[in-house]
Design a protein around this motif. Structure first.
Motif, PDB file in Angstrom:
ATOM      1  N   ASP A 219      -9.416   7.840  -0.644  1.00 26.40           N
ATOM      2  CA  ASP A 219      -9.833   7.602   0.815  1.00 26.40           C
ATOM      3  C   ASP A 219      -9.992   9.053   1.431  1.00 26.40           C
TER       4      ASP A 219
ATOM      5  N   ILE B 222       0.804  -1.292   0.017  1.00 29.32           N
ATOM      6  CA  ILE B 222       0.071   0.010  -0.075  1.00 29.32           C
ATOM      7  C   ILE B 222       0.804   1.373   0.114  1.00 29.32           C
TER       8      ILE B 222
ATOM      9  N   LYS C 169      -5.354  10.306  -0.595  1.00 23.60           N
ATOM     10  CA  LYS C 169      -5.858  10.920   0.300  1.00 23.60           C
ATOM     11  C   LYS C 169      -6.018  12.422  -0.092  1.00 23.60           C
TER      12      LYS C 169
ATOM     13  N   ASP D 204      -3.836  10.923   9.724  1.00 23.91           N
ATOM     14  CA  ASP D 204      -3.002  11.256   8.765  1.00 23.91           C
ATOM     15  C   ASP D 204      -2.199  12.424   8.973  1.00 23.91           C
TER      16      ASP D 204
ATOM     17  N   TYR E  27      -6.137   1.581  -7.440  1.00 28.92           N
ATOM     18  CA  TYR E  27      -6.060   2.680  -6.746  1.00 28.92           C
ATOM     19  C   TYR E  27      -7.484   2.857  -6.175  1.00 28.92           C
TER      20      TYR E  27
ATOM     21  N   THR F  55       0.424   5.177   0.265  1.00 25.73           N
ATOM     22  CA  THR F  55      -0.561   6.279   0.573  1.00 25.73           C
ATOM     23  C   THR F  55      -0.315   7.734  -0.097  1.00 25.73           C
TER      24      THR F  55
ATOM     25  N   VAL G  66      -3.486   4.493  -2.395  1.00 25.00           N
ATOM     26  CA  VAL G  66      -4.422   5.252  -1.751  1.00 25.00           C
ATOM     27  C   VAL G  66      -4.370   6.733  -1.810  1.00 25.00           C
TER      28      VAL G  66
ATOM     29  N   ILE H 156       1.866   0.940   6.538  1.00 24.83           N
ATOM     30  CA  ILE H 156       1.222   1.660   7.834  1.00 24.83           C
ATOM     31  C   ILE H 156       2.169   1.731   9.021  1.00 24.83           C
TER      32      ILE H 156
ATOM     33  N   TYR I 197       3.968  11.065   0.560  1.00 24.27           N
ATOM     34  CA  TYR I 197       3.552   9.681   0.021  1.00 24.27           C
ATOM     35  C   TYR I 197       4.413   8.849   0.934  1.00 24.27           C
TER      36      TYR I 197
END
Lengths: 200, 202
Positions: free
Chosen positions: A181, A81, A153, A187, A178, A83, A151, A98, A94
């Protein structure tokens, strides 16, 4: 058409004739035709230029009363993943994974985000020698293949252009998966080290 | 040369008419961002939701039949209350898009304005979030999507955002679409020559 009117001085050749001067019915149309062609050129050029395109976007379904968030949950290796947060001033933050990810920033140039995307798309094959997962019709199922997920954002203040630019880059690099979210206070904790109030 | 000039004028007429496309009145002024996507939007069966640079939200149906069916549905379900004049009704059906809230009878007031005042009326955009957060009521866009869908079951949806629109409004529009389980839609962009135009599969 577009003739020079030469008859206006008629009668000069014939001396002393009693004939009345005959005026020509021809009009000089050169200027009008010039303008017409200019307009024609303009409309031909603009007609082909105003072309609309569309980008297909599929969103993951919303969690609702009858669909619980747990039911939508799928276990995914966190390395897959990436983000991508759309920051203000045309910047991108980016990170991969997690758990304590390293947050990096880049921009929308082809040397910026595109290299990042390609880097992530080829990470598995490059580092672990995995094959890339096949997508589309007639795709074979390969075990332990690399199918990275992006993902996106966007913040509430993000420009729409930046979102489209990023979706465009994902299409150019042929990213298979993709999703968009919500940007959450968690975040912002990760990005700027403090919980930023996110207005609803 | 007469023949050539005649042909030139014919072409000129043709191009003038096609570029303006007998354009219907458009309320939203939107400068769309560019993309390499080479798909073209469908002409029919489309509901376009526009977001301009000030974040005002407009909606419009591509088909005249759908416009009529949608406004009738809104009236019969009492989301629009009050009498709409015949002129106002005709005007609505001829509009490519509109951005007037249903709140406090504003929508009906706007349609009933005389033509001279209608031109000066500034459309403030409709809401895409609930005005009443407790009951969840007052989302104009949500009601229009419902009416459009009931009028045309196979309706497709497109979002036409301005370059400078912020994601806040776009996110609201997407969220409203998803409230009706519409998870697939199009983003309208301007065509751009890309490094490799990728056909995005449906």
């Amino acid at each position: 058409m577009a003739d020079v009117d030469s008859s206006s001085g008629g009668g000069r050749g014939k001396k002393g004739g009693p004939k009345t001067k005959k005026k020509s019915t021809k009009i000089d149309m050169t200027a009008m035709v010039d303008v017409a062609f200019l307009l024609l050129t303009f409309f031909v050029l603009t007609a082909t230029m105003s072309n609309n395109g569309v980008m297909e976007l599929t969103m993951p379904p919303k969690a609702k009363d009858d669909i619980k968030e747990e039911d939508l949950r799928v276990d995914i290796l966190e390395d897959k993943i990436m983000t991508i947060v759309l920051e203000d001033d045309d910047k991108i933050s980016y990170y991969v994974g997690i758990t304590n990810p390293e947050v990096l920033t880049t921009n929308y140039s082809s040397d910026g985000i595109r290299k990042v995307l390609v880097g992530h798309l080829t990470y598995g094959p490059r580092i672990n020698g995995q094959a890339r997962c096949e997508t589309g019709k007639g795709a074979r199922v390969v075990k332990n293949c690399w199918d990275p997920i992006f993902v996106i954002k966007p913040k509430k203040s993000s420009r729409y252009k930046n979102l489209v630019d990023l979706l465009d880059e994902l299409a150019i690099t042929e990213a298979p998966k993709y999703a968009i979210d919500k940007f959450t206070p968690e975040d912002s904790l990760l990005l700027i080290g403090e919980l930023e109030a996110v207005e609803e | 040369m007469t023949a050539m000039v005649d042909v030139a004028f014919l072409l000129l007429t043709f191009f003038i008419l096609t570029t303006t496309k007998f354009r219907e009145d458009q309320s939203a002024e939107v400068d769309t961002p560019s993309s390499v996507s080479s798909l073209t939007p469908p002409d029919k069966g489309l509901m376009t939701i526009s977001v301009d640079n000030e974040g005002r939200i407009f909606a419009g149906f591509s088909d005249i039949g759908t416009r009529e069916a949608a406004i009738q549905r809104m009236i019969s379900d009492e989301f629009i209350t009050g009498e709409i004049s015949e002129d106002g009704y005709k005007q609505f059906v001829s509009l490519e898009d509109f951005g007037v809230t249903l709140d406090k009878g504003e929508f009906v007031n706007w349609l009933n304005l005389p033509d001279s005042e209608k031109e000066e009326y500034v459309q403030e955009g409709m809401t895409a979030v609930a005005r009443d957060t407790l009951t969840g009521a007052g989302n104009d866009l949500k009601l229009w999507i419902r009416a459009g869908r009931l009028a045309d079951q196979r309706m497709r949806f497109a979002i036409k955002g301005d370059i400078d629109a912020s994601y806040k409004e776009i996110g609201d529009v997407i969220s409203t679409l998803q409230d009706w389980n519409i998870n697939q839609f199009s983003l309208i962009t301007e065509l751009e020559e890309g490094p490799s135009a990728v056909e995005v599969e449906e």
